[in-house]
Design a protein around this motif. Sequence first.
Motif, PDB file in Angstrom:
ATOM      1  N   TYR A 123      -1.874  -3.373  -6.576  1.00  0.00           N
ATOM      2  CA  TYR A 123      -1.231  -3.208  -5.274  1.00  0.00           C
ATOM      3  C   TYR A 123      -1.008  -4.545  -4.562  1.00  0.00           C
ATOM      4  O   TYR A 123      -1.100  -4.654  -3.340  1.00  0.00           O
ATOM      5  N   HIS A 124      -0.674  -5.554  -5.358  1.00  0.00           N
ATOM      6  CA  HIS A 124      -0.220  -6.839  -4.849  1.00  0.00           C
ATOM      7  C   HIS A 124       1.068  -7.201  -5.586  1.00  0.00           C
ATOM      8  O   HIS A 124       1.454  -6.538  -6.552  1.00  0.00           O
ATOM      9  N   PHE A 125       1.726  -8.253  -5.130  1.00  0.00           N
ATOM     10  CA  PHE A 125       2.993  -8.647  -5.740  1.00  0.00           C
ATOM     11  C   PHE A 125       3.207 -10.137  -5.568  1.00  0.00           C
ATOM     12  O   PHE A 125       2.530 -10.804  -4.774  1.00  0.00           O
TER      13      PHE A 125
ATOM     14  N   VAL B 241       7.366  13.214   6.416  1.00  0.00           N
ATOM     15  CA  VAL B 241       8.800  13.087   6.148  1.00  0.00           C
ATOM     16  C   VAL B 241       9.008  12.723   4.686  1.00  0.00           C
ATOM     17  O   VAL B 241       9.824  13.311   3.985  1.00  0.00           O
ATOM     18  N   ASP B 242       8.230  11.755   4.201  1.00  0.00           N
ATOM     19  CA  ASP B 242       8.324  11.295   2.818  1.00  0.00           C
ATOM     20  C   ASP B 242       7.160  10.354   2.541  1.00  0.00           C
ATOM     21  O   ASP B 242       6.587   9.765   3.462  1.00  0.00           O
ATOM     22  N   ASP B 243       6.796  10.211   1.269  1.00  0.00           N
ATOM     23  CA  ASP B 243       5.834   9.186   0.909  1.00  0.00           C
ATOM     24  C   ASP B 243       6.582   7.930   0.481  1.00  0.00           C
ATOM     25  O   ASP B 243       7.766   7.987   0.111  1.00  0.00           O
ATOM     26  N   LEU B 244       5.907   6.790   0.534  1.00  0.00           N
ATOM     27  CA  LEU B 244       6.576   5.516   0.276  1.00  0.00           C
ATOM     28  C   LEU B 244       5.550   4.440  -0.008  1.00  0.00           C
ATOM     29  O   LEU B 244       4.338   4.635   0.179  1.00  0.00           O
ATOM     30  N   LEU B 245       6.039   3.278  -0.448  1.00  0.00           N
ATOM     31  CA  LEU B 245       5.224   2.076  -0.563  1.00  0.00           C
ATOM     32  C   LEU B 245       5.688   1.088   0.495  1.00  0.00           C
ATOM     33  O   LEU B 245       6.891   0.980   0.770  1.00  0.00           O
ATOM     34  N   VAL B 246       4.741   0.368   1.082  1.00  0.00           N
ATOM     35  CA  VAL B 246       5.052  -0.677   2.050  1.00  0.00           C
ATOM     36  C   VAL B 246       4.595  -2.008   1.478  1.00  0.00           C
ATOM     37  O   VAL B 246       3.417  -2.179   1.147  1.00  0.00           O
ATOM     38  N   TYR B 247       5.524  -2.946   1.335  1.00  0.00           N
ATOM     39  CA  TYR B 247       5.230  -4.290   0.836  1.00  0.00           C
ATOM     40  C   TYR B 247       5.266  -5.264   2.019  1.00  0.00           C
ATOM     41  O   TYR B 247       6.219  -5.252   2.806  1.00  0.00           O
ATOM     42  N   ARG B 248       4.248  -6.128   2.123  1.00  0.00           N
ATOM     43  CA  ARG B 248       4.251  -7.148   3.171  1.00  0.00           C
ATOM     44  C   ARG B 248       4.529  -8.514   2.561  1.00  0.00           C
ATOM     45  O   ARG B 248       3.729  -9.027   1.772  1.00  0.00           O
ATOM     46  N   PHE B 249       5.663  -9.110   2.917  1.00  0.00           N
ATOM     47  CA  PHE B 249       5.982 -10.480   2.522  1.00  0.00           C
ATOM     48  C   PHE B 249       5.361 -11.456   3.522  1.00  0.00           C
ATOM     49  O   PHE B 249       4.676 -12.394   3.144  1.00  0.00           O
ATOM     50  N   THR B 250       5.662 -11.212   4.796  1.00  0.00           N
ATOM     51  CA  THR B 250       5.086 -11.987   5.895  1.00  0.00           C
ATOM     52  C   THR B 250       4.883 -11.035   7.062  1.00  0.00           C
ATOM     53  O   THR B 250       5.231  -9.845   6.993  1.00  0.00           O
TER      54      THR B 250
ATOM     55  N   HIS C 102       0.827  -1.204   0.000  1.00  0.00           N
ATOM     56  CA  HIS C 102       0.000   0.000   0.000  1.00  0.00           C
ATOM     57  C   HIS C 102       0.862   1.255   0.000  1.00  0.00           C
ATOM     58  O   HIS C 102       2.047   1.224   0.324  1.00  0.00           O
ATOM     59  N   TYR C 103       0.220   2.335  -0.405  1.00  0.00           N
ATOM     60  CA  TYR C 103       0.850   3.655  -0.413  1.00  0.00           C
ATOM     61  C   TYR C 103       0.709   4.249   0.974  1.00  0.00           C
ATOM     62  O   TYR C 103      -0.336   4.117   1.621  1.00  0.00           O
ATOM     63  N   SER C 104       1.760   4.907   1.449  1.00  0.00           N
ATOM     64  CA  SER C 104       1.726   5.454   2.798  1.00  0.00           C
ATOM     65  C   SER C 104       2.672   6.644   2.891  1.00  0.00           C
ATOM     66  O   SER C 104       3.184   7.130   1.878  1.00  0.00           O
ATOM     67  N   ALA C 105       2.878   7.106   4.108  1.00  0.00           N
ATOM     68  CA  ALA C 105       3.792   8.225   4.335  1.00  0.00           C
ATOM     69  C   ALA C 105       4.496   8.051   5.667  1.00  0.00           C
ATOM     70  O   ALA C 105       3.880   7.628   6.656  1.00  0.00           O
ATOM     71  N   LEU C 106       5.788   8.354   5.685  1.00  0.00           N
ATOM     72  CA  LEU C 106       6.522   8.457   6.937  1.00  0.00           C
ATOM     73  C   LEU C 106       6.118   9.774   7.602  1.00  0.00           C
ATOM     74  O   LEU C 106       6.148  10.821   6.958  1.00  0.00           O
ATOM     75  N   MET C 107       5.754   9.713   8.885  1.00  0.00           N
ATOM     76  CA  MET C 107       5.216  10.891   9.561  1.00  0.00           C
ATOM     77  C   MET C 107       6.087  11.313  10.742  1.00  0.00           C
ATOM     78  O   MET C 107       6.763  10.494  11.368  1.00  0.00           O
ATOM     79  N   THR C 108       6.023  12.589  11.061  1.00  0.00           N
ATOM     80  CA  THR C 108       6.596  13.080  12.311  1.00  0.00           C
ATOM     81  C   THR C 108       5.548  12.940  13.413  1.00  0.00           C
ATOM     82  O   THR C 108       4.366  12.696  13.139  1.00  0.00           O
ATOM     83  N   THR C 109       5.959  13.123  14.653  1.00  0.00           N
ATOM     84  CA  THR C 109       5.001  13.058  15.767  1.00  0.00           C
ATOM     85  C   THR C 109       4.034  14.235  15.738  1.00  0.00           C
ATOM     86  O   THR C 109       2.978  14.183  16.368  1.00  0.00           O
ATOM     87  N   GLU C 110       4.371  15.274  14.975  1.00  0.00           N
ATOM     88  CA  GLU C 110       3.490  16.432  14.844  1.00  0.00           C
ATOM     89  C   GLU C 110       2.479  16.248  13.717  1.00  0.00           C
ATOM     90  O   GLU C 110       1.623  17.103  13.479  1.00  0.00           O
ATOM     91  N   GLY C 111       2.593  15.140  12.983  1.00  0.00           N
ATOM     92  CA  GLY C 111       1.644  14.862  11.921  1.00  0.00           C
ATOM     93  C   GLY C 111       2.050  15.407  10.564  1.00  0.00           C
ATOM     94  O   GLY C 111       1.248  15.393   9.627  1.00  0.00           O
ATOM     95  N   THR C 112       3.280  15.892  10.432  1.00  0.00           N
ATOM     96  CA  THR C 112       3.764  16.336   9.126  1.00  0.00           C
ATOM     97  C   THR C 112       4.471  15.178   8.425  1.00  0.00           C
ATOM     98  O   THR C 112       4.820  14.173   9.044  1.00  0.00           O
TER      99      THR C 112
END
Length: 220
Positions: free
Chosen positions: A174-176, A99-108, A87-97
Amino acid sequence: MTTDLKKTPLNSVHRRLGGKMVDFGGWDMPVQYPAGTVEEHLRTRLHSGLFDVSHMGEIEVRGTGAIPLVNRLCSNDVTKLVDGQAHYSALMTTEGTVVDDLLVYRFTQDHLLLVVNAGTTDKDWDWVNSHLEGEAVELLNRSAEYCQLALQGPDALSILQPLTETDVAGIRYYHFSEGFVDGVPALISRTGYTGEDGFEVYAASDKAEKLWNKFLDVGN
């Protein structure tokens, strides 16, 4: 200077093919080929286009704390992913801003892959490492080990399928799946956002030119 820029494993190929090379976030990348951007656009819309996105960063997260760590640092709920899903996501600060957008892949449950932007890979790597809170994880920056080729467009499926025993038509958006492409161990995903269907192939960086040439051969 060009010599100061980072290069993908296909840099010499781009130059040989006449790519117009520019500084793209610290990387020496082709902004267009001699046919021009209009022709490239139409080719991708009507047939297929091949993109070198090997400059993207890959951070592997392993261990029982993988999901708790990534879920704490990112905006999208990782617990909702199943094996073989991204899925598409974002790295966040504790203030809610952001850091960067990214993709997260789950293998297990204990193995995730974060695919981050090329120009911010080092920053993202440092951010994740600096926000560990004792989670049982192993972090690996595998960015230099991967190449990533994006095959996009209506003909992407018919080009890729003859090169692999993996049922690529069965890979949902959004699968692999893990398999082999032209005999090369690869991760095959379906996360593109060019507006056309397509696939991304991750493989060892030293296999980039072999795969690039094979895709071009089949696509032509």
